[in-house]
Design a protein around this motif. Structure first.
Motif, PDB file in Angstrom:
ATOM      1  N   SER A   1     -21.935  -4.544 -13.501  1.00 53.64           N
ATOM      2  CA  SER A   1     -22.778  -3.499 -12.933  1.00 53.64           C
ATOM      3  C   SER A   1     -24.259  -3.750 -13.197  1.00 53.64           C
ATOM      4  CB  SER A   1     -22.372  -2.145 -13.509  1.00 53.64           C
ATOM      5  OG  SER A   1     -22.291  -2.226 -14.916  1.00 53.64           O
TER       6      SER A   1
ATOM      7  N   ASP B   1     -20.304  -1.527 -19.646  1.00 53.78           N
ATOM      8  CA  ASP B   1     -20.529  -2.593 -20.618  1.00 53.78           C
ATOM      9  C   ASP B   1     -21.268  -3.732 -19.941  1.00 53.78           C
ATOM     10  OD1 ASP B   1     -18.666  -3.911 -19.087  1.00 53.78           O
ATOM     11  OD2 ASP B   1     -17.134  -4.008 -20.637  1.00 53.78           O
ATOM     12  N   VAL B   2     -21.856  -4.593 -20.775  1.00 53.82           N
ATOM     13  CA  VAL B   2     -22.620  -5.729 -20.270  1.00 53.82           C
ATOM     14  C   VAL B   2     -21.657  -6.906 -20.106  1.00 53.82           C
ATOM     15  CG1 VAL B   2     -24.445  -7.385 -20.844  1.00 53.82           C
ATOM     16  CG2 VAL B   2     -24.733  -4.934 -21.378  1.00 53.82           C
ATOM     17  N   ASP B   3     -21.728  -7.583 -18.971  1.00 55.56           N
ATOM     18  CA  ASP B   3     -20.879  -8.748 -18.736  1.00 55.56           C
ATOM     19  C   ASP B   3     -21.757  -9.981 -18.573  1.00 55.56           C
ATOM     20  OD1 ASP B   3     -18.094  -7.443 -18.150  1.00 55.56           O
ATOM     21  OD2 ASP B   3     -19.542  -6.271 -17.001  1.00 55.56           O
TER      22      ASP B   3
END
Ligand code: DGT
Ligand code: CA
Ligand code: CA
Ligand code: ZN
Length: 587
Positions: free
Chosen positions: A188, A198-200
């Protein structure tokens, strides 16, 4: 019974959640989620479709969901929803937010232990009942417990700026590690959503480097807890409660994996379907031929070097990540090569800033200098108006004084050959009846007026709309400020008919700002389709109360892109001369 788009969307989304918990077919469940999403960003009132019996004209709404919607409009209930609600207790919907606990295990715990409240689940994790279930075990129980504790301590989601502040140092750190051939922030955050779960992060690297890379990752200074470490994925938690997932794939898999992990899920579903229709299979590992049984033939990969190549195989032009939400982008990039989406470089000046005259922290001169330092050509000052006493709103005397100061500063720039102009503006309160905060004679003297609501945000929809209608029709209103007044993750905005508001603003050639403060990001990008349809003008406004606040513009640009705003529809991409013309013609 009259129903709103949001109301229908909420019901459909509830069906989606309950269906997952009931273990129903995943694709059937997703259909409800997609329908909810479509209806949320619909350019027309759903009730019109209901009246004309034309619900199935809406893309993604089939006969069965159309019947559900009609039934809700007529009776206030939907059969499938009622039966799901009977079977699934409300309490466990919240369990879907527990990271690492999927719908299947939720159903198992609920059925076998007969519990449905979060507190009960915590107890059952502690006393061994969860651990005793088939396929769960003590490790899972402890993980669930930890997730619940984190969930209670921190919000599930964070703002775009908060996620960016975690992701950027991580990215900078990882990109310099040995063996990294490709690296990109995905999920996102790459899509520039206003809030982030969450950070990907995704890396393309050869196998021999994977272990060292994960070591580096889990030892980063921001990490306080390692949530999991596998062959291709590791997850960590940062001190402020955010989760970061790092995935490492082979360099040749990178473009397909990037596409997959950028999402959105909904966009991916459509792409996979398109691949199938072309005898292909798209997944996180690549693009492959389908074999005679319609299964992925991993021995027959299709060559590609980039996301663009993959889109081309699906007869699409490259879709910018911000637009990958299954909100019309597929149709658009089927027939168009690109959209002239606004970029940060297009922004020539700053509108909507506060000084010490009201509640800003710096003088007009200091704010102007900060704009000059950033390469901007103009600053539109807009302190608060007289009714906003709490924010030091300006009396008529103070306005006169400010105008004098601005004239002097502009003369000084001119004399010194500095190509910079300060515009005299105001952020006028929209009073409860919709009028602006000064007499016309005073309003006349401003170069531009931003009209914003700062109190009575929770008025009824009808009253609020009357208020906005009057403000938009007022010839002195150039820009509507932060339309809903929402504060992300803190406060819902006003109840407004945004479609009507956007139509009305476009009709009166009034702009609606995209307030770039990452707490607001209001106008919401979800109204982008409507805005594009009626050619709405916007302005990417930092609403800066201090020098640093000017830099919020970058978040505003991201949201504007997500809302499909081209450069031509953003006021502060205009040159000084063009902007003067726009303000003048507008009255
Ligand atoms: P977030 O983290 O809630 O703000 O949203 P995302 O979009 O970052 O979602 P996340 O972190 O769960 O997954 C990252 C991307 O991975 C997601 O956008 C699409 C892809 N993905 C993850 N799970 C699935 C799935 O079950 N199906 C499909 N098609 N894609 C998935
Ligand atoms: Ca994510
Ligand atoms: Ca993730
Ligand atoms: Zn304001």
């Amino acid at each position: 019974m009259s129903v709103t788009n949001d109301e229908i969307a909420d019901r459909l989304r509830e069906i989606y959640q309950l269906m997952q918990l009931a273990g129903e077919n995943r694709f059937r469940a997703i259909a409800f989620d997609r329908a909810a999403q479509t209806i949320e960003s619909l350019n027309e009132d759903i009730s019109n479709y209901i009246e004309n019996d034309s619900l199935t004209d809406i893309k993604g709404i089939g006969n069965s969901i159309a019947e559900d919607i009609k039934s809700y409009a007529q009776t206030g209930t939907i059969e499938v929803l009622d039966s799901l609600r009977e079977r699934i207790p409300e309490g466990i919907i919240k369990w879907l937010d527990i990271s690492g606990l999927g719908p299947k295990n939720i159903a198992k715990i609920h059925d076998q232990l007969g519990i449905s409240e979060l507190e009960e689940l915590k107890e059952a994790c502690k006393d061994g009942r969860v651990a005793s279930l088939d396929g769960l075990g003590e490790k899972s129980a402890q993980k669930i417990l930890k997730s619940i504790e984190w969930m209670e301590q921190f919000d599930e989601r964070c703002r775009l700026d908060e996620a960016t502040e975690i992701a950027e140092p991580m990215y900078d750190f990882l990109k310099d590690q040995k063996g990294v051939e490709d690296i990109e922030i995905a999920g996102s955050l790459r899509r520039s959503k206003e809030t982030i779960g969450d950070v990907d992060i995704l890396i393309g690297a050869n196998e021999k480097h994977i272990s060292n890379l994960f070591d580096a990752f889990v030892n980063h200074e921001l990490v306080v807890e390692v949530l999991g470490r596998g062959e291709t994925k590791s997850s960590i938690r940062t001190g402020n409660g955010r989760q970061v997932d790092l995935r490492i794939v082979k360099p040749e898999q990178f473009p397909a994996a990037l596409m997959y992990f950028t999402g959105s899920k909904e966009h991916n579903v459509v792409l996979r379907q398109r691949a199938r229709e072309r005898g292909l299979s798209l997944n996180e590992y690549g693009l492959f031929q389908l074999d005679d049984n319609g299964d992925t033939d991993f021995d027959q990969p299709i060559d590609y070097n980039s996301e663009t190549d993959i889109y081309e195989e699906l007869d699409l032009h490259f879709v910018p990540p911000e637009l990958r939400e299954d909100r019309g982008e597929i149709e658009f990039y089927e027939s168009h090569e690109s959209l002239n989406l606004v970029t940060e470089d297009d922004i020539r000046g700053v509108l909507h800033a506060h000084s010490t005259y009201s509640d800003g922290k710096f003088s007009i001169r200091e704010m102007a200098q900060a704009c000059i330092d950033r390469g901007y050509e103009y600053l539109g000052m807009s302190d608060h108006s007289q009714t906003a006493a709490y924010a030091g709103g300006l009396s008529i005397d103070e306005i006169k004084q400010q105008w004098k100061e601005i004239d002097e500063l502009n003369k000084e720039f001119d004399d010194n050959g500095i190509n910079f102009k300060i515009f005299k503006g105001i952020e006028s309160d929209i009073l409860s009846d919709g009028s602006l905060d000064y007499e016309d004679e005073v309003l006349e003297g401003f170069d531009f007026v931003i009209a914003s609501v700062h109190n009575g945000l929770d008025m009824s929809r009808d009253k609020m709309m009357t208020r906005f209608r009057n403000a938009i029709k007022n010839p002195y209103t150039d820009i509507v400020g932060h339309p809903t007044g929402r504060l992300l993750l803190q406060r819902d905005g006003s109840d407004l008919d945004m479609n009507e508001l956007i139509e009305l603003a476009a009709e009166h050639n009034t702009a609606i700002e995209i307030n770039a403060n990452p707490r607001r990001l209001d106008l919401d990008w979800r109204h982008g389709n409507k805005a594009k349809e009626v050619d709405l003008m916007s302005s990417i406004n930092p609403d800066a109360h201090r020098k640093k606040g000017i830099d919020y513009i970058s978040y505003g640009v991201r949201i504007a892109r997500k809302g499909k705003f081209e450069k031509e529809r953003i006021l502060n991409t205009k040159t000084t001369e063009q902007l003067i013309d726009w303000f003048q013609n507008h009255r």
